[in-house]
Design a protein around this motif. Structure first.
Motif, PDB file in Angstrom:
ATOM      1  N   TRP A  30       0.840  -1.209   0.000  1.00 16.19           N
ATOM      2  CA  TRP A  30       0.000   0.000   0.000  1.00 16.19           C
ATOM      3  C   TRP A  30       0.869   1.252   0.000  1.00 16.19           C
ATOM      4  N   TYR A  31       1.936   1.227   0.755  1.00 12.51           N
ATOM      5  CA  TYR A  31       2.877   2.354   0.807  1.00 12.51           C
ATOM      6  C   TYR A  31       3.490   2.587  -0.572  1.00 12.51           C
ATOM      7  N   ALA A  32       3.882   1.516  -1.239  1.00  9.57           N
ATOM      8  CA  ALA A  32       4.496   1.645  -2.564  1.00  9.57           C
ATOM      9  C   ALA A  32       3.515   2.191  -3.587  1.00  9.57           C
ATOM     10  N   ILE A  33       2.212   2.034  -3.336  1.00  8.46           N
ATOM     11  CA  ILE A  33       1.198   2.559  -4.257  1.00  8.46           C
ATOM     12  C   ILE A  33       0.837   4.002  -3.912  1.00  8.46           C
ATOM     13  N   ILE A  34       0.559   4.269  -2.633  1.00  8.12           N
ATOM     14  CA  ILE A  34      -0.016   5.557  -2.259  1.00  8.12           C
ATOM     15  C   ILE A  34       1.020   6.668  -2.217  1.00  8.12           C
ATOM     16  N   ILE A  35       2.263   6.363  -1.847  1.00 10.41           N
ATOM     17  CA  ILE A  35       3.276   7.415  -1.738  1.00 10.41           C
ATOM     18  C   ILE A  35       3.583   8.059  -3.090  1.00 10.41           C
ATOM     19  N   PRO A  36       3.821   7.302  -4.179  1.00  8.41           N
ATOM     20  CA  PRO A  36       4.028   7.977  -5.474  1.00  8.41           C
ATOM     21  C   PRO A  36       2.839   8.825  -5.903  1.00  8.41           C
ATOM     22  N   VAL A  37       1.625   8.368  -5.593  1.00  8.07           N
ATOM     23  CA  VAL A  37       0.434   9.158  -5.936  1.00  8.07           C
ATOM     24  C   VAL A  37       0.432  10.471  -5.155  1.00  8.07           C
ATOM     25  N   ILE A  38       0.740  10.387  -3.850  1.00  8.16           N
ATOM     26  CA  ILE A  38       0.776  11.585  -3.018  1.00  8.16           C
ATOM     27  C   ILE A  38       1.867  12.540  -3.492  1.00  8.16           C
ATOM     28  N   LEU A  39       3.050  12.012  -3.794  1.00 13.59           N
ATOM     29  CA  LEU A  39       4.155  12.864  -4.222  1.00 13.59           C
ATOM     30  C   LEU A  39       3.857  13.534  -5.560  1.00 13.59           C
ATOM     31  N   GLN A  52       7.324  24.778  -5.264  1.00 15.72           N
ATOM     32  CA  GLN A  52       7.942  23.531  -5.685  1.00 15.72           C
ATOM     33  C   GLN A  52       9.269  23.242  -4.998  1.00 15.72           C
ATOM     34  N   TYR A  53       9.900  24.272  -4.425  1.00 12.41           N
ATOM     35  CA  TYR A  53      11.164  24.035  -3.714  1.00 12.41           C
ATOM     36  C   TYR A  53      10.941  23.283  -2.403  1.00 12.41           C
ATOM     37  N   PHE A  54       9.693  23.214  -1.937  1.00  9.26           N
ATOM     38  CA  PHE A  54       9.404  22.390  -0.769  1.00  9.26           C
ATOM     39  C   PHE A  54       9.675  20.908  -1.058  1.00  9.26           C
ATOM     40  N   MET A  55       9.636  20.523  -2.345  1.00  5.35           N
ATOM     41  CA  MET A  55       9.810  19.123  -2.712  1.00  5.35           C
ATOM     42  C   MET A  55      11.233  18.627  -2.514  1.00  5.35           C
ATOM     43  N   ILE A  56      12.167  19.524  -2.207  1.00  7.46           N
ATOM     44  CA  ILE A  56      13.538  19.079  -1.930  1.00  7.46           C
ATOM     45  C   ILE A  56      13.852  19.139  -0.434  1.00  7.46           C
ATOM     46  N   ASP A  57      12.820  19.279   0.393  1.00  5.51           N
ATOM     47  CA  ASP A  57      13.024  19.263   1.836  1.00  5.51           C
ATOM     48  C   ASP A  57      13.441  17.867   2.298  1.00  5.51           C
ATOM     49  N   PHE A  58      13.921  17.798   3.537  1.00  2.06           N
ATOM     50  CA  PHE A  58      14.460  16.540   4.061  1.00  2.06           C
ATOM     51  C   PHE A  58      13.407  15.442   4.121  1.00  2.06           C
ATOM     52  N   CYS A  59      12.155  15.799   4.390  1.00  2.00           N
ATOM     53  CA  CYS A  59      11.118  14.770   4.495  1.00  2.00           C
ATOM     54  C   CYS A  59      10.939  14.036   3.167  1.00  2.00           C
ATOM     55  N   TYR A  60      10.973  14.774   2.059  1.00  2.00           N
ATOM     56  CA  TYR A  60      10.818  14.130   0.752  1.00  2.00           C
ATOM     57  C   TYR A  60      12.063  13.328   0.384  1.00  2.00           C
ATOM     58  N   PHE A  61      13.218  13.828   0.770  1.00  2.00           N
ATOM     59  CA  PHE A  61      14.453  13.083   0.548  1.00  2.00           C
ATOM     60  C   PHE A  61      14.421  11.758   1.322  1.00  2.00           C
ATOM     61  N   THR A  62      13.937  11.790   2.545  1.00  4.97           N
ATOM     62  CA  THR A  62      13.847  10.566   3.346  1.00  4.97           C
ATOM     63  C   THR A  62      12.838   9.599   2.765  1.00  4.97           C
ATOM     64  N   ILE A  63      11.715  10.100   2.276  1.00  7.61           N
ATOM     65  CA  ILE A  63      10.717   9.238   1.645  1.00  7.61           C
ATOM     66  C   ILE A  63      11.305   8.574   0.408  1.00  7.61           C
ATOM     67  N   PHE A  64      12.086   9.329  -0.360  1.00  9.47           N
ATOM     68  CA  PHE A  64      12.754   8.747  -1.523  1.00  9.47           C
ATOM     69  C   PHE A  64      13.688   7.612  -1.084  1.00  9.47           C
ATOM     70  N   CYS A  65      14.428   7.819  -0.019  1.00  7.63           N
ATOM     71  CA  CYS A  65      15.316   6.771   0.499  1.00  7.63           C
ATOM     72  C   CYS A  65      14.526   5.540   0.940  1.00  7.63           C
ATOM     73  N   SER A  66      13.354   5.758   1.542  1.00 13.19           N
ATOM     74  CA  SER A  66      12.532   4.625   1.976  1.00 13.19           C
ATOM     75  C   SER A  66      12.022   3.825   0.777  1.00 13.19           C
ATOM     76  N   LEU A  67      11.685   4.508  -0.316  1.00 14.72           N
ATOM     77  CA  LEU A  67      11.245   3.796  -1.521  1.00 14.72           C
ATOM     78  C   LEU A  67      12.397   3.002  -2.135  1.00 14.72           C
ATOM     79  N   VAL A  68      13.595   3.578  -2.112  1.00 18.78           N
ATOM     80  CA  VAL A  68      14.769   2.847  -2.591  1.00 18.78           C
ATOM     81  C   VAL A  68      14.977   1.605  -1.741  1.00 18.78           C
ATOM     82  N   ASN A  69      14.850   1.747  -0.430  1.00 18.47           N
ATOM     83  CA  ASN A  69      15.016   0.616   0.475  1.00 18.47           C
ATOM     84  C   ASN A  69      13.925  -0.428   0.275  1.00 18.47           C
ATOM     85  N   LEU A  70      12.725   0.012  -0.038  1.00 21.75           N
ATOM     86  CA  LEU A  70      11.582  -0.882  -0.175  1.00 21.75           C
ATOM     87  C   LEU A  70      11.566  -1.617  -1.511  1.00 21.75           C
ATOM     88  N   LEU A  71      12.029  -0.945  -2.576  1.00 18.77           N
ATOM     89  CA  LEU A  71      11.852  -1.483  -3.921  1.00 18.77           C
ATOM     90  C   LEU A  71      13.144  -1.857  -4.641  1.00 18.77           C
TER      91      LEU A  71
END
Length: 306
Positions: A30-39, A52-71
């Motif tokens: 569910w995370y792998a589906i809903i997070i890309p939709v939200i982003l 749009q510069y909010f998209m490079i904040d640490f929270c989005y960077f961490t979410i990207f790392c979690s997707l790399v770890n997950l997929l």
């Protein structure tokens, strides 16, 4: 739109709760589906408002790392632990610090809560509920019985990951895109937003602290263009990150503590949402309806006159 946002916000919370408590094995999928939709929706929402510069904040960077770890990188114990620390620490604690609110009709507010709480839910199911890290294969992950304890080296690497992001963020905003940002003051970054947000308790606390230390004058406010303000925010964010790391070893070793921590954070966001609805939204929405009714009356009077 308000009704649609409210409906989706409530239903998504129900779905997340079901997966978290009843089918934790399905939460990573569910995370792998809903997070890309939200982003994706978040980017277009920010793009339309010059944020749009909010998209490079640490929270989005961490979410990207979690997707790399997950997929992608699913067999690295070190990456798992570093992502665990970042997702359950700074991201989760950001909800009460920045007063994220469960205001279901407000797309921006409800998505802010989901972005900060869903990664912690993900790593709760992975660590304590025997969920699979790789959603496409039956591979094991860091369960309680097959993953080593958190060590100082894990926190050091997590801090290095944060410092890498901070360096890349400053390189982007202060050098590569500096001319563009200077020419377009309407474009918002986190620094510009926090410097203007006089009601934010976190920002005001550091402003008062540095006034006492005489770094700022008594009547001096934050100025997003000054090096002094930029240095203060870099220091404040680093300090916040280090403090947010503190409860992570307890969550790592105890599923009960981790779940209780998630529920506590969600409760704070619900309370913030209740405060918003009662103190702000009811009056604002009523005024909005009155203005619409006045416009209808003016339109009707014009038609009658014609």
């Amino acid at each position: 739109f308000d009704k649609l946002a409210f409906t989706i916000g409530v239903l998504n919370m129900g779905v997340c709760q079901y997966f978290l408590l009843n089918r934790p094995d399905l939460f990573p999928a569910w995370y792998a589906i809903i997070i890309p939709v939200i982003l994706g929706s978040r980017y277009f929402y920010f793009k339309g408002g010059g944020m749009q510069y909010f998209m490079i904040d640490f929270c989005y960077f961490t979410i990207f790392c979690s997707l790399v770890n997950l997929l992608v990188v699913t067999d690295s114990e070190r990456l798992f632990k570093v992502c665990y620390v970042c997702c359950t620490g700074p991201l989760t604690l950001a909800i009460p610090v920045w007063r994220n609110s469960f205001v279901f009709h407000d797309y921006d507010k409800i998505v802010s809560v989901y972005i900060h709480i869903l990664p912690s839910m993900l790593y709760y199911t992975l660590r304590h509920k025997n969920s699979r890290l790789n959603v496409f294969a039956a591979t094991d992950t860091c369960h309680l019985d097959n993953c080593s304890d958190l060590r100082i080296s894990d926190y050091f690497i997590a801090l290095c990951l944060y410092m890498f992001w901070q360096f890349a963020y400053l390189l982007k905003t202060e050098f590569l895109d500096k001319d563009r940002l200077d020419q377009h003051p309407e474009l918002l970054t986190s620094l510009r937003w926090m410097a203007k947000d006089t009601k934010n308790a976190f920002a005001r606390m550091f402003l008062n602290l540095f006034r006492r230390l005489r770094v700022f004058r008594r009547d001096e406010e934050f100025d997003a263009r000054s090096l002094k303000t930029k240095s203060v925010f870099v220091f404040a964010q680093l300090l916040f990150t280090l403090v947010a790391f503190l409860p992570t070893p307890f969550m790592y070793h105890s599923g009960t503590f981790h779940l209780a921590y998630i529920l506590l954070i969600i409760t704070s966001s619900v309370f913030n949402g209740a405060s918003f609805y009662i103190e702000v939204f009811s009056k604002r929405y009523q005024n909005h309806i009155v203005k619409i009714e006045e416009m209808h009356q003016i339109s009707k009077a014009a038609r009658d006159a014609i």
